[in-house]
Scaffold this motif. Structure first.
Motif, PDB file in Angstrom:
ATOM      1  N   ILE D  22       0.866  -1.172   0.000  1.00 16.31           N
ATOM      2  CA  ILE D  22       0.000   0.000   0.000  1.00 16.31           C
ATOM      3  C   ILE D  22       0.914   1.237   0.000  1.00 16.31           C
ATOM      4  CG2 ILE D  22      -1.861  -1.221   1.189  1.00 16.31           C
ATOM      5  CD1 ILE D  22      -1.074   0.258   3.767  1.00 16.31           C
ATOM      6  N   THR D  23       0.338   2.364  -0.396  1.00 11.98           N
ATOM      7  CA  THR D  23       1.136   3.590  -0.545  1.00 11.98           C
ATOM      8  C   THR D  23       1.972   3.865   0.698  1.00 11.98           C
ATOM      9  OG1 THR D  23      -0.551   4.482  -2.005  1.00 11.98           O
ATOM     10  CG2 THR D  23       0.980   6.067  -1.034  1.00 11.98           C
ATOM     11  N   GLU D  24       1.391   3.633   1.891  1.00 16.11           N
ATOM     12  CA  GLU D  24       2.084   3.939   3.142  1.00 16.11           C
ATOM     13  C   GLU D  24       3.348   3.095   3.312  1.00 16.11           C
ATOM     14  OE1 GLU D  24      -1.102   3.572   2.697  1.00 16.11           O
ATOM     15  OE2 GLU D  24      -2.263   4.932   3.984  1.00 16.11           O
ATOM     16  N   SER D  27       7.302   4.272   2.135  1.00 11.10           N
ATOM     17  CA  SER D  27       8.192   5.234   2.796  1.00 11.10           C
ATOM     18  C   SER D  27       8.910   4.675   4.009  1.00 11.10           C
ATOM     19  CB  SER D  27       7.385   6.454   3.253  1.00 11.10           C
ATOM     20  OG  SER D  27       6.812   7.107   2.158  1.00 11.10           O
ATOM     21  N   SER D  91       8.496  12.476   1.866  1.00 10.73           N
ATOM     22  CA  SER D  91       7.125  12.114   1.469  1.00 10.73           C
ATOM     23  C   SER D  91       6.836  12.587   0.044  1.00 10.73           C
ATOM     24  CB  SER D  91       6.114  12.716   2.447  1.00 10.73           C
ATOM     25  OG  SER D  91       6.199  14.123   2.458  1.00 10.73           O
ATOM     26  N   ARG D  92       7.468  13.654  -0.359  1.00 11.35           N
ATOM     27  CA  ARG D  92       7.381  14.129  -1.743  1.00 11.35           C
ATOM     28  C   ARG D  92       8.748  13.944  -2.384  1.00 11.35           C
ATOM     29  NH1 ARG D  92       2.937  18.224  -1.240  1.00 11.35           N
ATOM     30  NH2 ARG D  92       2.135  17.831   0.841  1.00 11.35           N
ATOM     31  N   SER D  94       5.804  11.936  -4.502  1.00  8.88           N
ATOM     32  CA  SER D  94       4.904  10.854  -4.118  1.00  8.88           C
ATOM     33  C   SER D  94       5.269   9.561  -4.843  1.00  8.88           C
ATOM     34  CB  SER D  94       3.474  11.233  -4.473  1.00  8.88           C
ATOM     35  OG  SER D  94       3.367  11.292  -5.888  1.00  8.88           O
ATOM     36  N   VAL D  95       4.682   8.462  -4.397  1.00 12.57           N
ATOM     37  CA  VAL D  95       4.885   7.180  -5.080  1.00 12.57           C
ATOM     38  C   VAL D  95       4.480   7.302  -6.539  1.00 12.57           C
ATOM     39  CG1 VAL D  95       4.175   4.765  -5.183  1.00 12.57           C
ATOM     40  CG2 VAL D  95       4.548   5.862  -2.944  1.00 12.57           C
ATOM     41  N   SER D  96       3.406   7.988  -6.783  1.00 15.07           N
ATOM     42  CA  SER D  96       2.955   8.043  -8.181  1.00 15.07           C
ATOM     43  C   SER D  96       3.899   8.910  -9.003  1.00 15.07           C
ATOM     44  CB  SER D  96       1.484   8.461  -8.249  1.00 15.07           C
ATOM     45  OG  SER D  96       1.343   9.765  -8.681  1.00 15.07           O
TER      46      SER D  96
END
Lengths: 381, 381, 381, 381
Positions: D22-24, D27, D91-92, D94-96
């Motif tokens: 998942i996105t979380e 990181s 965090s930036r 982002s994954v995308s």
């Protein structure tokens, strides 16, 4: 010379080293890695007491029941011991009590040597070699400890810096060589077994790197360019803000170093000392050369002069083929240190007389500098 | 008694404390917070040299140009100094050189006192009080340093543990009280100005908490229940694995403590010592009581006996209304420490004669234990 | 507005603060002192679940059996919990699962509020105030976390820096004043009891110190002269190499600071923020002035504007006379932090609406800077 | 398959590994030694951008000017970079955005590969191998990071623990052997030059040590007896309170380990993983055996199955004779790590397809455990 005489000679030499010290100097411990003179004097004595007298002389009475706790260095099999960084805190027993302890053990040892049928000789010789190793540390630890004193005390002259001759290249041919000790005299277990090693064509310098050459490296930005350094070495010099060898200090554009004779202007023609493995490697890289392996050093050593500096090699401290650990506490002497250390070969100005040979393997962590560590260059052909 | 005689009396007392020490004891420094006896002897001497002789006696020649560097404690305005954790590394000057330094400064001081027209008296008295503070530290640091020695050395008897009388509650009435020093004799700047404080109804114990009472707290799980503890105190006991006051050690179900007379079985009827603020607070919480404020202590102190222990209060060390910092180095004496410390009131078995009064404010970080710190309980009414 | 509506309003505000965040931002934890947004959202929810729903609603089922472990902050009486510096490592539950958790607890809470006969109201209001405290931390932690990103992300505008008016002195008369909360609405236990304090003549500034005034201190060598600093403050700036407030950065001779709107040139006429107690004290000393006590601030506060900055006082965080700790976990809210912290008074641009009053006592360790901490000057008369 | 197809295959595999995250999760960085998935995805992309596209494609425009700062790993010659322990704080982008960055570079790379006349092929292949190395780290770092989560998340199955066959001894004869890579395909610089090594008689086990065998060592007090351990290893287990391999946890007398499939009861017949060099050596000592050297492993490897575990050898990571460092940033790939690390041979369940060969030298500090590190025993004959 009889063994008892040799024994007493080694024992006397430890006290000789301390002859100019004042009582206060005997307790100095400036970091965990170094030990106070008093501790060296007591620990080497304890070694004879615990490993020879207690197990072999039924009439021997230990000098004090807590000295085993106080003066054990790292022998886990002999029980608990003073934390290494607390050695400087043992104001009692006093220096004079430690001298009495030495005399007491010396008498017992000489008695035992004379009445024993040589079965213990090997152990006695190990104890003497152990003490000689501590004599070198006694000197180098002392230098380190006194260096913290802003008064720059002068305590003795051991000829730290002498002129180094001009260097030239000694070439050696590819082939299988015999490595390790194979005589009948004393050697440490880490010099065994004598075994074969394949070595490729190489050349090794006949002389050591001098202070002047190292100064060129410094002036050329050697400490500022990561490309010469191991990743860990670079992190180390940045973290510690290192810009020069240990004991060097710049005053008004001139470099000085602390010696046991006090602070002096550096002598450019003398052999460099007090660099660690990272610095030695970086210097070699800057030169476009490399450090020798311990095997290269050993097979070439009879063609050059050595004995002023412990010389960094690019060999990690590892067991030779067939190496075995002795049973009991003596087995803790070498094997358990065979990780994360680099081999140094040779001997130094601080090495005791008769305590060097071509197969001797000294070893230190790559960041240590307080021994008289130097650089001899090599190259592949 | 003349000022010169008083001066010499204070100076002699420092040496008297050291009379049973051997030379090796004088260099002990077991942690950054404590200092070696030699350093205390030299630093108190330096204080007179730098603050009185150098500025006021044109003929005075400093004993050694580097002693200002060696023996400055924390006076930033007087230049660079030995790192605090390196005080134990100064084997030179020797103990005997420091004794000579003391005698040299004593002579110069007495000469100056006799020829001056009392303009310097206040500064001389400050220096004497400064030395008395160091006499207490000399003793408590010594205890701490010798405690690291497995031989449990016995060096002197200062009556650390004496019977504590039965306690009862002393009640005080709400109202405005006068706090701080207002006499004509010496006091520290932190005891000024004398000012008004509003205090609410409270009661304070006539006696100190004993070892026996604290042992009940320990046996009742006092060190295992976070509800009695400050959050930082709880983190501290868990991190340091603290289970008892400093110097306490359990052997075969019996509790012992180290004293300057050697190790002893604890005396349950004697006043507890060597707990920090966290422990003092946790004990009070366990009792359903609290520590007094420094103001409550001051207004009630003439109704109970004190002088065995420094007593933790629940007051932070802060300036009194109108507090001002003196100009120059003397101004570094107190004000710059007024953060993150708690006030202790009273005096201890280690306090020098004539060095206590009802308005005296001692202060330490809440985690320190090596002074003779004790507990007096209080409650709101 | 009903309590249920107020409750939902507070709950919505937490999500409102996060509206511009991307999923990745919710896990940021740049140091042990700050927490990730997701943790704040979950922990404030857990507070209602553990303190209100579980003990009072027999039909309530906890959302997940391990959330008590995951989202407890420091309540020892409620069991083990995630290590504080590991809060950023909990990638699961996801942000969307935490949003579900919030909705689930909100529904249960509103049901309970509606059916209960006001016996729980005080606890519900405490939970709402607790969440408002975390809303401020959510914002200030977020600023701290995003500051580590070299991209200087812009996420919201809360008006961090607005013009500060001209300052003048407000004088107050010596006497006994009433301190602490005495109304009927909500207050924290640390604001009780209302009690008397004797205050001496003083004056307090009507306006806050501006960035421009602080820059004068910096340009005048304020960070280079130990005489302005507490001893610990001086050690802190030297150790951390601090030369300016947090978030300030010099580029080509111009000072910038990071804000939640991105990096900006500093505004000299705006109120200074992000200095710690050491810096605040040093600035005051440089001015020849001082910080007010929390009591002085409280009795004068109705004569000046406040609410932009938390204002450092020179008062340590200590219990008021008669302070008692509530039984159970709620008792861990305030009392156990009453050591080694300084009181701040007022409120800041990050404080939630309706979460400030004249008796409110905020508190932080003297080295913390990441809240919107500012300086208001005072002097004794 | 064309180089462009191979390139895309490697690139796709990195994303494949992350398909259940998942996105979380992207990181997570639980310690300085491990990196977040997002960082691995971006850094491998940056490698192609900086080493191939920027120097060779004049029309290429970097995706973002600050990505060189954000995603450089340790190449000093390419400028400043994000502190290693801050990789989880970005965090930036982002994954995308990182996925877009990958697609953007993939397109540019494929264009360049197709139009270039094979001069860059070697560098492209190095980049692909670099990415495959990071694929293994991606998996093992992910396991480490998720292990901190009390929810024991299950994210994928890579067959961590499979049955290990019965072991027997494979004997090899003394003599000169050829070591190092000598084919025409890709290899790392540290596998060169192919050279001669003299090896003495030895035997090596055909199978790996199993969990069951290691459990016997644990149950026999292996972690409690210093005689099996290197001095540093003993200090490490005492300091870290280590009692079992990484990820092992005892619950009610049963041992479990965390796997990417969640927590499981240990499988005694499967090959042990997650021990460090100290543990591997101690286990071998307990058995009266030893670890093989990397040379013994290489000359015997075609007589046993390997590929499940990286296997610790007793060889330090050092340059082969004639090793030279490539000029520029690529030269930072291997040589600068040749100190204080031990060689591991083989490959593991986490190794990417086509990323193993008999001469491959992996290396780690002796205290690391988070790779799938195992033990193969040897003995001298």
């Amino acid at each position: 010379m009889s063994l008892a005489e040799e024994f007493q000679g080694v024992r006397n030499h430890s006290l000789k080293i301390c002859e100019n010290l004042i009582t206060e100097d005997f307790s100095l411990q400036a970091s965990e890695e170094v030990s106070p003179p008093k501790w060296h004097l007591a620990h080497t004595t304890w070694f004879f007491e615990q490993f020879i007298l207690v197990p072999n002389d039924p009439e021997y009475e230990v000098k004090h029941p807590q000295f085993n706790f106080l003066f054990n260095s790292y022998y886990n099999s002999l029980g608990a011991r003073t934390a290494r960084n607390h050695r400087g805190l043992m104001s009692r027993p006093s220096v004079s009590e430690v001298r009495s302890y030495r005399a007491y053990v010396d008498e017992a040892m000489k008695g035992l040597i004379q009445k024993n049928d040589s079965g213990l000789n090997q152990l006695v010789i190990l104890g003497m070699n152990h003490e000689q190793q501590h004599q070198e540390l006694l000197l180098t630890d002392l230098k380190y400890n006194l260096w913290f004193n802003p008064l720059n005390p002068r305590v003795m002259d051991i000829g730290e810096y002498a002129n180094e001759p001009q260097s030239n290249w000694i070439s050696m041919k590819e082939g299988v060589y015999q490595i390790g000790y194979k005589g009948d005299s004393f050697c440490y277990d880490n010099e065994l077994n004598s075994h074969k090693v394949y070595i490729h064509d190489f050349a090794i310098a006949s002389a050591l790197v001098t202070n002047g050459e190292y100064l060129e490296f410094m002036n050329d930005g050697g400490y500022d360019d990561p490309k010469f350094w191991h990743d860990e070495g670079w992190a180390w010099i940045k973290d510690q803000e290192v810009k020069a060898p240990l004991y060097w200090e710049k005053q008004d554009d001139e470099w000085f170093y602390y010696t046991l004779e006090g602070q002096k202007v550096i002598d450019k023609s003398a052999a460099l000392a007090h660099v660690n493995f990272y610095e030695a490697s970086a210097f070699a890289n800057w030169k476009g050369l490399r450090l020798p392996t311990e095997f290269e050093w050993e097979v070439a050593q009879d063609q050059f002069e050595w004995g002023k500096r412990w010389e960094w090699t690019n060999s990690a401290y590892l067991p030779y083929p067939g190496f075995t650990v002795a049973p009991g506490a003596i087995g803790e002497y070498n094997g358990k240190f065979m990780v994360n250390q680099m081999v140094l070969r040779g001997a130094s100005v601080a090495t005791s007389p008769n305590h060097s040979r071509p197969t001797y393997r000294n070893f230190f962590h790559p960041n240590y500098r307080w021994q008289f560590m130097g650089i001899r260059l090599a190259k592949s052909l």
